[in-house]
Scaffold this motif. Structure first.
Motif, PDB file in Angstrom:
ATOM      1  N   ASP A  87       0.853  -1.183   0.000  1.00 32.88           N
ATOM      2  CA  ASP A  87       0.000   0.000   0.000  1.00 32.88           C
ATOM      3  C   ASP A  87       0.894   1.240   0.000  1.00 32.88           C
ATOM      4  O   ASP A  87       1.404   1.651   1.039  1.00 32.88           O
ATOM      5  CB  ASP A  87      -0.903  -0.020   1.244  1.00 32.88           C
ATOM      6  CG  ASP A  87      -1.867   1.143   1.321  1.00 32.88           C
ATOM      7  OD1 ASP A  87      -1.643   2.178   0.634  1.00 32.88           O
ATOM      8  OD2 ASP A  87      -2.848   1.042   2.074  1.00 32.88           O
ATOM      9  N   PHE A  88       1.078   1.818  -1.176  1.00 32.20           N
ATOM     10  CA  PHE A  88       1.987   2.950  -1.315  1.00 32.20           C
ATOM     11  C   PHE A  88       1.601   4.103  -0.393  1.00 32.20           C
ATOM     12  O   PHE A  88       2.451   4.694   0.269  1.00 32.20           O
ATOM     13  CB  PHE A  88       2.042   3.441  -2.769  1.00 32.20           C
ATOM     14  CG  PHE A  88       2.871   4.681  -2.930  1.00 32.20           C
ATOM     15  CD1 PHE A  88       4.257   4.623  -2.935  1.00 32.20           C
ATOM     16  CD2 PHE A  88       2.263   5.931  -3.057  1.00 32.20           C
ATOM     17  CE1 PHE A  88       5.027   5.767  -3.055  1.00 32.20           C
ATOM     18  CE2 PHE A  88       3.026   7.086  -3.180  1.00 32.20           C
ATOM     19  CZ  PHE A  88       4.410   7.006  -3.190  1.00 32.20           C
ATOM     20  N   HIS A  89       0.320   4.444  -0.358  1.00 38.20           N
ATOM     21  CA  HIS A  89      -0.110   5.595   0.451  1.00 38.20           C
ATOM     22  C   HIS A  89       0.165   5.378   1.940  1.00 38.20           C
ATOM     23  O   HIS A  89       0.601   6.300   2.635  1.00 38.20           O
ATOM     24  CB  HIS A  89      -1.582   5.921   0.177  1.00 38.20           C
ATOM     25  CG  HIS A  89      -1.792   6.400  -1.227  1.00 38.20           C
ATOM     26  ND1 HIS A  89      -1.324   7.615  -1.673  1.00 38.20           N
ATOM     27  CD2 HIS A  89      -2.383   5.814  -2.291  1.00 38.20           C
ATOM     28  CE1 HIS A  89      -1.620   7.750  -2.944  1.00 38.20           C
ATOM     29  NE2 HIS A  89      -2.259   6.679  -3.348  1.00 38.20           N
ATOM     30  N   GLN A  90      -0.056   4.162   2.402  1.00 36.38           N
ATOM     31  CA  GLN A  90       0.246   3.863   3.808  1.00 36.38           C
ATOM     32  C   GLN A  90       1.754   3.923   4.047  1.00 36.38           C
ATOM     33  O   GLN A  90       2.222   4.468   5.036  1.00 36.38           O
ATOM     34  CB  GLN A  90      -0.322   2.480   4.180  1.00 36.38           C
ATOM     35  CG  GLN A  90      -0.159   2.096   5.632  1.00 36.38           C
ATOM     36  CD  GLN A  90       1.146   1.336   5.920  1.00 36.38           C
ATOM     37  OE1 GLN A  90       1.762   0.748   5.047  1.00 36.38           O
ATOM     38  NE2 GLN A  90       1.568   1.375   7.171  1.00 36.38           N
ATOM     39  N   ALA A  91       2.535   3.393   3.105  1.00 37.12           N
ATOM     40  CA  ALA A  91       3.997   3.361   3.251  1.00 37.12           C
ATOM     41  C   ALA A  91       4.594   4.766   3.241  1.00 37.12           C
ATOM     42  O   ALA A  91       5.468   5.086   4.049  1.00 37.12           O
ATOM     43  CB  ALA A  91       4.615   2.505   2.153  1.00 37.12           C
ATOM     44  N   ILE A  92       4.114   5.615   2.345  1.00 34.53           N
ATOM     45  CA  ILE A  92       4.657   6.969   2.267  1.00 34.53           C
ATOM     46  C   ILE A  92       4.194   7.810   3.454  1.00 34.53           C
ATOM     47  O   ILE A  92       4.941   8.632   3.980  1.00 34.53           O
ATOM     48  CB  ILE A  92       4.339   7.636   0.900  1.00 34.53           C
ATOM     49  CG1 ILE A  92       5.281   8.817   0.624  1.00 34.53           C
ATOM     50  CG2 ILE A  92       2.916   8.082   0.791  1.00 34.53           C
ATOM     51  CD1 ILE A  92       6.653   8.450   0.230  1.00 34.53           C
ATOM     52  N   SER A  93       2.972   7.590   3.907  1.00 38.65           N
ATOM     53  CA  SER A  93       2.467   8.298   5.094  1.00 38.65           C
ATOM     54  C   SER A  93       3.336   7.987   6.310  1.00 38.65           C
ATOM     55  O   SER A  93       3.639   8.870   7.116  1.00 38.65           O
ATOM     56  CB  SER A  93       1.024   7.905   5.395  1.00 38.65           C
ATOM     57  OG  SER A  93       0.177   8.310   4.370  1.00 38.65           O
ATOM     58  N   LYS A  94       3.733   6.715   6.428  1.00 41.78           N
ATOM     59  CA  LYS A  94       4.533   6.298   7.592  1.00 41.78           C
ATOM     60  C   LYS A  94       5.887   7.000   7.635  1.00 41.78           C
ATOM     61  O   LYS A  94       6.316   7.459   8.690  1.00 41.78           O
ATOM     62  CB  LYS A  94       4.713   4.783   7.580  1.00 41.78           C
ATOM     63  CG  LYS A  94       5.561   4.291   8.723  1.00 41.78           C
ATOM     64  CD  LYS A  94       4.925   3.189   9.463  1.00 41.78           C
ATOM     65  CE  LYS A  94       5.842   2.784  10.592  1.00 41.78           C
ATOM     66  NZ  LYS A  94       5.182   2.099  11.632  1.00 41.78           N
ATOM     67  N   TRP A  96       6.661   9.862   6.354  1.00 42.95           N
ATOM     68  CA  TRP A  96       6.484  11.294   6.611  1.00 42.95           C
ATOM     69  C   TRP A  96       6.074  11.536   8.065  1.00 42.95           C
ATOM     70  O   TRP A  96       6.432  12.558   8.646  1.00 42.95           O
ATOM     71  CB  TRP A  96       5.469  11.908   5.640  1.00 42.95           C
ATOM     72  CG  TRP A  96       6.117  12.280   4.344  1.00 42.95           C
ATOM     73  CD1 TRP A  96       6.208  11.507   3.217  1.00 42.95           C
ATOM     74  CD2 TRP A  96       6.791  13.496   4.035  1.00 42.95           C
ATOM     75  NE1 TRP A  96       6.896  12.171   2.238  1.00 42.95           N
ATOM     76  CE2 TRP A  96       7.253  13.408   2.710  1.00 42.95           C
ATOM     77  CE3 TRP A  96       7.045  14.664   4.750  1.00 42.95           C
ATOM     78  CZ2 TRP A  96       7.967  14.426   2.086  1.00 42.95           C
ATOM     79  CZ3 TRP A  96       7.751  15.697   4.125  1.00 42.95           C
ATOM     80  CH2 TRP A  96       8.199  15.567   2.810  1.00 42.95           C
ATOM     81  N   SER A  97       5.327  10.616   8.651  1.00 40.39           N
ATOM     82  CA  SER A  97       4.920  10.816  10.047  1.00 40.39           C
ATOM     83  C   SER A  97       6.058  10.506  11.019  1.00 40.39           C
ATOM     84  O   SER A  97       6.081  10.998  12.136  1.00 40.39           O
ATOM     85  CB  SER A  97       3.686   9.969  10.381  1.00 40.39           C
ATOM     86  OG  SER A  97       3.991   8.599  10.323  1.00 40.39           O
ATOM     87  N   GLY A 106      15.119   0.672   2.112  1.00 39.32           N
ATOM     88  CA  GLY A 106      14.762   2.017   1.663  1.00 39.32           C
ATOM     89  C   GLY A 106      15.579   3.104   2.335  1.00 39.32           C
ATOM     90  O   GLY A 106      16.616   2.839   2.946  1.00 39.32           O
ATOM     91  N   GLU A 107      15.085   4.305   2.199  1.00 39.62           N
ATOM     92  CA  GLU A 107      15.735   5.491   2.743  1.00 39.62           C
ATOM     93  C   GLU A 107      14.734   6.222   3.638  1.00 39.62           C
ATOM     94  O   GLU A 107      13.589   6.424   3.242  1.00 39.62           O
ATOM     95  CB  GLU A 107      16.061   6.427   1.566  1.00 39.62           C
ATOM     96  CG  GLU A 107      17.407   6.964   1.493  1.00 39.62           C
ATOM     97  CD  GLU A 107      17.617   7.842   0.257  1.00 39.62           C
ATOM     98  OE1 GLU A 107      18.630   8.527   0.275  1.00 39.62           O
ATOM     99  OE2 GLU A 107      16.819   7.842  -0.699  1.00 39.62           O
ATOM    100  N   SER A 108      15.155   6.618   4.803  1.00 33.31           N
ATOM    101  CA  SER A 108      14.286   7.407   5.668  1.00 33.31           C
ATOM    102  C   SER A 108      14.172   8.828   5.104  1.00 33.31           C
ATOM    103  O   SER A 108      14.986   9.238   4.269  1.00 33.31           O
ATOM    104  CB  SER A 108      14.864   7.476   7.085  1.00 33.31           C
ATOM    105  OG  SER A 108      16.038   8.273   7.094  1.00 33.31           O
ATOM    106  N   ASN A 109      13.180   9.580   5.575  1.00 32.18           N
ATOM    107  CA  ASN A 109      13.092  10.992   5.188  1.00 32.18           C
ATOM    108  C   ASN A 109      14.357  11.728   5.607  1.00 32.18           C
ATOM    109  O   ASN A 109      14.854  12.582   4.862  1.00 32.18           O
ATOM    110  CB  ASN A 109      11.872  11.656   5.839  1.00 32.18           C
ATOM    111  CG  ASN A 109      10.623  11.498   5.010  1.00 32.18           C
ATOM    112  OD1 ASN A 109      10.513  10.593   4.185  1.00 32.18           O
ATOM    113  ND2 ASN A 109       9.656  12.365   5.243  1.00 32.18           N
ATOM    114  N   ILE A 110      14.873  11.412   6.777  1.00 27.32           N
ATOM    115  CA  ILE A 110      16.087  12.079   7.259  1.00 27.32           C
ATOM    116  C   ILE A 110      17.251  11.849   6.293  1.00 27.32           C
ATOM    117  O   ILE A 110      17.943  12.795   5.904  1.00 27.32           O
ATOM    118  CB  ILE A 110      16.456  11.604   8.686  1.00 27.32           C
ATOM    119  CG1 ILE A 110      15.420  12.123   9.689  1.00 27.32           C
ATOM    120  CG2 ILE A 110      17.867  12.049   9.065  1.00 27.32           C
ATOM    121  CD1 ILE A 110      15.551  11.530  11.083  1.00 27.32           C
ATOM    122  N   ASP A 111      17.458  10.602   5.876  1.00 25.48           N
ATOM    123  CA  ASP A 111      18.575  10.292   4.982  1.00 25.48           C
ATOM    124  C   ASP A 111      18.385  10.899   3.598  1.00 25.48           C
ATOM    125  O   ASP A 111      19.329  11.445   3.016  1.00 25.48           O
ATOM    126  CB  ASP A 111      18.779   8.787   4.872  1.00 25.48           C
ATOM    127  CG  ASP A 111      19.327   8.184   6.156  1.00 25.48           C
ATOM    128  OD1 ASP A 111      19.931   8.919   6.961  1.00 25.48           O
ATOM    129  OD2 ASP A 111      19.129   6.967   6.367  1.00 25.48           O
TER     130      ASP A 111
END
Length: 181
Positions: A87-94, A96-97, A106-111
């Protein structure tokens, strides 16, 4: 004043090969429209992610200004996960939250933000006073913008268009203004 036009790529045809995914017919038309719009801005330099859709979106601007597209790996899209997510939307929401959260491989938002901001600061340093187009991807673009101004967040990312262009003006490395073009 240094001006960076961050360009989120135009609409692309989905393929599992992220690197070679091309623009759709609509994306190519939008890239032509974008070329006409940005050619009037007297662009000094065009940089792009190595992904085909980002290059295709800005290569007309480079050509119209007698420039080459310079590829910069750091402006590639963030890798959400090494495997497809259910579920892309759930994965991207996670991510960002929780900016430190990372899906397997993958890569965290921080990285991702650290990578994109480092590249942006290098561009600002190396090309001070120039007008620069950076062809990139929505998620990374917003993470970079967020570093300079916290109002650029997940809900901002959700409303982006394909393509989308934001003009950021800097004095040195200090953001002075942002305008959607």
């Amino acid at each position: 004043m240094t001006t960076i036009y961050f360009v989120r790529h135009a609409h692309s045809i989905y393929t599992p090969d992220e690197l070679k995914r091309p623009l759709s017919k609509q994306g190519l038309c939008d890239a032509d429209r974008l070329t006409k719009m940005l050619t009037k801005k007297e662009i000094d330099l065009v940089i792009a992610s190595p992904y085909k859709r980002a290059i295709q979106t800005v290569e007309g601007i480079a050509r119209a200004n007698g420039k080459e597209v310079m590829i910069n790996q750091a402006f590639r899209e963030r890798l959400l996960s090494s495997e497809p997510v259910d579920d892309f939307h759930q994965a991207i929401s996670k991510v960002w939250s929780n900016p430190a959260f990372v899906w397997p491989g993958g890569e965290s938002n921080i990285d991702a933000q650290r990578r994109g901001v480092h590249a942006t600061l290098e561009v600002l340093k190396q090309y001070e006073g120039k007008r620069i187009v950076v062809g990139t991807h929505g998620n990374l673009m917003v993470l970079i913008m967020q570093y300079f101004d916290r109002r650029f967040d997940f809900s901002f990312w959700q409303q982006l268009a394909m393509p989308d262009v934001y003009r950021l003006e800097f004095i040195g490395q200090e953001l002075k203004s942002v305008k959607r073009i």
